[in-house]
Design an enzyme around this catalytic site. Sequence first.
Site, PDB file in Angstrom:
ATOM      1  N   GLU A 164      39.889  14.134  40.634  1.00 15.69           N
ATOM      2  CA  GLU A 164      38.794  13.325  41.172  1.00 15.69           C
ATOM      3  C   GLU A 164      38.819  13.270  42.705  1.00 15.69           C
ATOM      4  O   GLU A 164      37.764  13.343  43.336  1.00 15.69           O
ATOM      5  CB  GLU A 164      38.897  11.916  40.575  1.00 15.69           C
ATOM      6  CG  GLU A 164      37.769  10.999  40.983  1.00 15.69           C
ATOM      7  CD  GLU A 164      37.933   9.601  40.418  1.00 15.69           C
ATOM      8  OE1 GLU A 164      38.016   9.452  39.185  1.00 15.69           O
ATOM      9  OE2 GLU A 164      37.971   8.654  41.215  1.00 15.69           O
TER      10      GLU A 164
ATOM     11  N   SER B 277      42.335   6.852  39.926  1.00 10.58           N
ATOM     12  CA  SER B 277      42.459   7.827  38.834  1.00 10.58           C
ATOM     13  C   SER B 277      42.502   9.221  39.442  1.00 10.58           C
ATOM     14  O   SER B 277      41.620   9.576  40.218  1.00 10.58           O
ATOM     15  CB  SER B 277      41.258   7.736  37.900  1.00 10.58           C
ATOM     16  OG  SER B 277      41.226   6.459  37.325  1.00 10.58           O
TER      17      SER B 277
ATOM     18  N   ARG C 118      31.024  10.502  38.383  1.00 10.89           N
ATOM     19  CA  ARG C 118      31.925  10.675  39.544  1.00 10.89           C
ATOM     20  C   ARG C 118      31.490  11.821  40.455  1.00 10.89           C
ATOM     21  O   ARG C 118      32.323  12.516  41.038  1.00 10.89           O
ATOM     22  CB  ARG C 118      33.371  10.902  39.121  1.00 10.89           C
ATOM     23  CG  ARG C 118      34.062   9.749  38.530  1.00 10.89           C
ATOM     24  CD  ARG C 118      34.077   8.490  39.405  1.00 10.89           C
ATOM     25  NE  ARG C 118      34.465   7.395  38.567  1.00 10.89           N
ATOM     26  CZ  ARG C 118      33.577   6.691  37.860  1.00 10.89           C
ATOM     27  NH1 ARG C 118      32.278   6.913  37.945  1.00 10.89           N
ATOM     28  NH2 ARG C 118      33.993   5.726  37.090  1.00 10.89           N
TER      29      ARG C 118
HETATM   30  C1  LIG Z   1      43.970   2.014  43.905  1.00 11.78           C
HETATM   31  C2  LIG Z   1      42.667   2.788  43.834  1.00 11.78           C
HETATM   32  C3  LIG Z   1      41.732   2.459  42.871  1.00 11.78           C
HETATM   33  C4  LIG Z   1      40.508   3.158  42.803  1.00 11.78           C
HETATM   34  N1  LIG Z   1      39.606   2.811  41.843  1.00 11.78           N
HETATM   35  C5  LIG Z   1      38.419   3.472  41.752  1.00 11.78           C
HETATM   36  C6  LIG Z   1      37.460   3.122  40.744  1.00 11.78           C
HETATM   37  O1  LIG Z   1      37.667   2.193  39.966  1.00 11.78           O
HETATM   38  N2  LIG Z   1      36.310   3.839  40.683  1.00 11.78           N
HETATM   39  C7  LIG Z   1      36.043   4.853  41.547  1.00 11.78           C
HETATM   40  O2  LIG Z   1      34.966   5.471  41.439  1.00 11.78           O
HETATM   41  N3  LIG Z   1      36.919   5.201  42.521  1.00 11.78           N
HETATM   42  C8  LIG Z   1      38.101   4.543  42.645  1.00 11.78           C
HETATM   43  N4  LIG Z   1      39.008   4.892  43.610  1.00 11.78           N
HETATM   44  C9  LIG Z   1      38.699   6.008  44.512  1.00 11.78           C
HETATM   45  C10 LIG Z   1      38.150   5.568  45.887  1.00 11.78           C
HETATM   46  O3  LIG Z   1      38.503   4.259  46.204  1.00 11.78           O
HETATM   47  C11 LIG Z   1      36.620   5.690  45.985  1.00 11.78           C
HETATM   48  O4  LIG Z   1      36.222   7.011  45.727  1.00 11.78           O
HETATM   49  C12 LIG Z   1      36.100   5.267  47.356  1.00 11.78           C
HETATM   50  O5  LIG Z   1      34.687   5.211  47.332  1.00 11.78           O
HETATM   51  C13 LIG Z   1      36.522   6.210  48.489  1.00 11.78           C
HETATM   52  O6  LIG Z   1      36.136   5.607  49.715  1.00 11.78           O
HETATM   53  P1  LIG Z   1      36.847   5.976  51.070  1.00 11.78           P
HETATM   54  O7  LIG Z   1      36.103   5.285  52.141  1.00 11.78           O
HETATM   55  O8  LIG Z   1      38.298   5.656  50.973  1.00 11.78           O
HETATM   56  O9  LIG Z   1      36.610   7.541  51.147  1.00 11.78           O
HETATM   57  P2  LIG Z   1      37.559   8.637  51.807  1.00 11.78           P
HETATM   58  O10 LIG Z   1      38.760   8.809  50.939  1.00 11.78           O
HETATM   59  O11 LIG Z   1      37.771   8.336  53.232  1.00 11.78           O
HETATM   60  O12 LIG Z   1      36.638   9.926  51.650  1.00 11.78           O
HETATM   61  C14 LIG Z   1      36.349  10.454  50.366  1.00 11.78           C
HETATM   62  C15 LIG Z   1      35.314  11.579  50.505  1.00 11.78           C
HETATM   63  O13 LIG Z   1      34.087  11.029  50.970  1.00 11.78           O
HETATM   64  C16 LIG Z   1      33.713  11.629  52.213  1.00 11.78           C
HETATM   65  N5  LIG Z   1      33.126  10.556  53.028  1.00 11.78           N
HETATM   66  C17 LIG Z   1      33.701   9.390  53.419  1.00 11.78           C
HETATM   67  N6  LIG Z   1      32.838   8.664  54.144  1.00 11.78           N
HETATM   68  C18 LIG Z   1      31.692   9.392  54.224  1.00 11.78           C
HETATM   69  C19 LIG Z   1      30.426   9.187  54.848  1.00 11.78           C
HETATM   70  N7  LIG Z   1      30.159   8.079  55.549  1.00 11.78           N
HETATM   71  N8  LIG Z   1      29.473  10.153  54.718  1.00 11.78           N
HETATM   72  C20 LIG Z   1      29.714  11.288  54.013  1.00 11.78           C
HETATM   73  N9  LIG Z   1      30.895  11.539  53.412  1.00 11.78           N
HETATM   74  C21 LIG Z   1      31.864  10.600  53.511  1.00 11.78           C
HETATM   75  C22 LIG Z   1      34.998  12.166  52.801  1.00 11.78           C
HETATM   76  O14 LIG Z   1      34.757  13.237  53.691  1.00 11.78           O
HETATM   77  C23 LIG Z   1      35.717  12.620  51.547  1.00 11.78           C
HETATM   78  O15 LIG Z   1      35.216  13.873  51.143  1.00 11.78           O
HETATM   79  C24 LIG Z   1      40.237   4.196  43.708  1.00 11.78           C
HETATM   80  C25 LIG Z   1      41.203   4.526  44.686  1.00 11.78           C
HETATM   81  C26 LIG Z   1      42.398   3.819  44.744  1.00 11.78           C
HETATM   82  C27 LIG Z   1      43.404   4.179  45.806  1.00 11.78           C
END
Ligand SMILES: Cc1cc2nc3c(=O)[nH]c(=O)nc-3n(C[C@H](O)[C@H](O)[C@H](O)COP(=O)(O)OP(=O)(O)OC[C@H]3O[C@@H](n4cnc5c(N)ncnc54)[C@H](O)[C@@H]3O)c2cc1C
Length: 368
Positions: free
Chosen positions: A360, A256, A179
Amino acid sequence: MRTSRAVPADELRQILAGTGAVVRSAVPLAELTTLRVGGRATVADCGTTAALVATVQALDTAAIPVLLVAGGSNLLVSDEDVASVVVRVVTEGVEFGADSVTAEAGANWDDVVAKSVRAGFGGLECLSGIPGSAGATPVQNVGAYGVEVANLLRRVQLLDRATGDIHWAGPDELAFGYRTSRLKHRDDAVVLAVEFALHPDGTSAPLRYGELAQRLDATEGETRPAAVVRETVLGLRAGKGMVLDPADHDTWSAGSFFTNPVVPDGEVDRVRAAIRDRLGEVSVPTYPGTGGVKFSAGWLIERAGFAKGFPGAEAPARLSTKHTLALTNRGAATAADIVALARTVRDGVAERFGVVLVPEPVTVGVEL
Ligand SMILES: Cc1cc2nc3c(=O)[nH]c(=O)nc-3n(C[C@H](O)[C@H](O)[C@H](O)COP(=O)(O)OP(=O)(O)OC[C@H]3O[C@@H](n4cnc5c(N)ncnc54)[C@H](O)[C@@H]3O)c2cc1C
């Protein structure tokens, strides 16, 4: 560390004129995050990669702090107004090669997985149903059901904010861990696009997760058609509240909330003794971890006395009723409510078992 200054809205519009970004003022971040909490911010929506690059560079040149947001599914933002300009990554392009898929950073991740499975490719199916963007998947080395982004990522296109250089980097340059990667908790690079290797024969990645293999009547290491694995993963995830559903408050979360703690080898006996003292001789689920033993955060939370739904039906922020590891907003929670619940759980586990759980999601303006 970047310098910062407050910028009047008119000046900001001037700075971003010609970048291609669409600027909006006083947008509640609660509308842009899956926890549905967070104060207001100025948001610059970037629908093309060129706009994303130009916007970040214009803000950097003007020494205005930037917060990158894509799907908002791994963010816990404070209730206060956010001083940074939120650069929202809403690019969408997805292209398939003979054995690969390339997606712009803002492409919805589950759409990328669904399209690849529909196009007859295997490889990504275990990562079905994970909210957020393709570009954020390398940031925390997204993983689920025995597969991690590090296993499949071929390369990632990065904007180096210090030099303005745009280049492709391979997985070996990203320091992937459980992670985490060299992109997490850093702001020196923007992911512009990602490329993943796929199996052109439509078979899944080898099944490595017991519960999934069992559901598919397979032994670990076997493969199955990617489409079948995708449907099974979506079913398992939905049962745990891990597929976004606006009508289901168990999914108003950041997934998580705590990572599974890796206890250094030298401390494992102490933790096992603390568990024995509290619970007697019980079987403790553990997994190999880098430099230590990985314990299950969900198991520790439950055994520390925090049941699903804790602290009860009236609380605005509760543990999911389907999955102990998700902190959820029942509709009216603030960031402060989520933080208070997170502290209670973290402190309870630390007090009972001597393990400090680490969040996380990326936190903005709040600390646990
Ligand atoms: C219901 C649910 C289930 C989930 N299940 C999982 C799972 O099974 N496994 C898992 O690993 N995660 C899981 N997650 C967490 C999450 O979905 C992931 O971490 C996902 O990749 C985040 O993507 P995002 O676009 O929403 O990022 P954001 O929340 O928008 O950003 C997260 C971080 O990444 C940075 N970021 C975003 N885009 C970029 C970019 N283009 N360049 C550089 N930095 C960037 C942001 O600045 C921030 O620091 C879950 C979340 C939810 C709500």
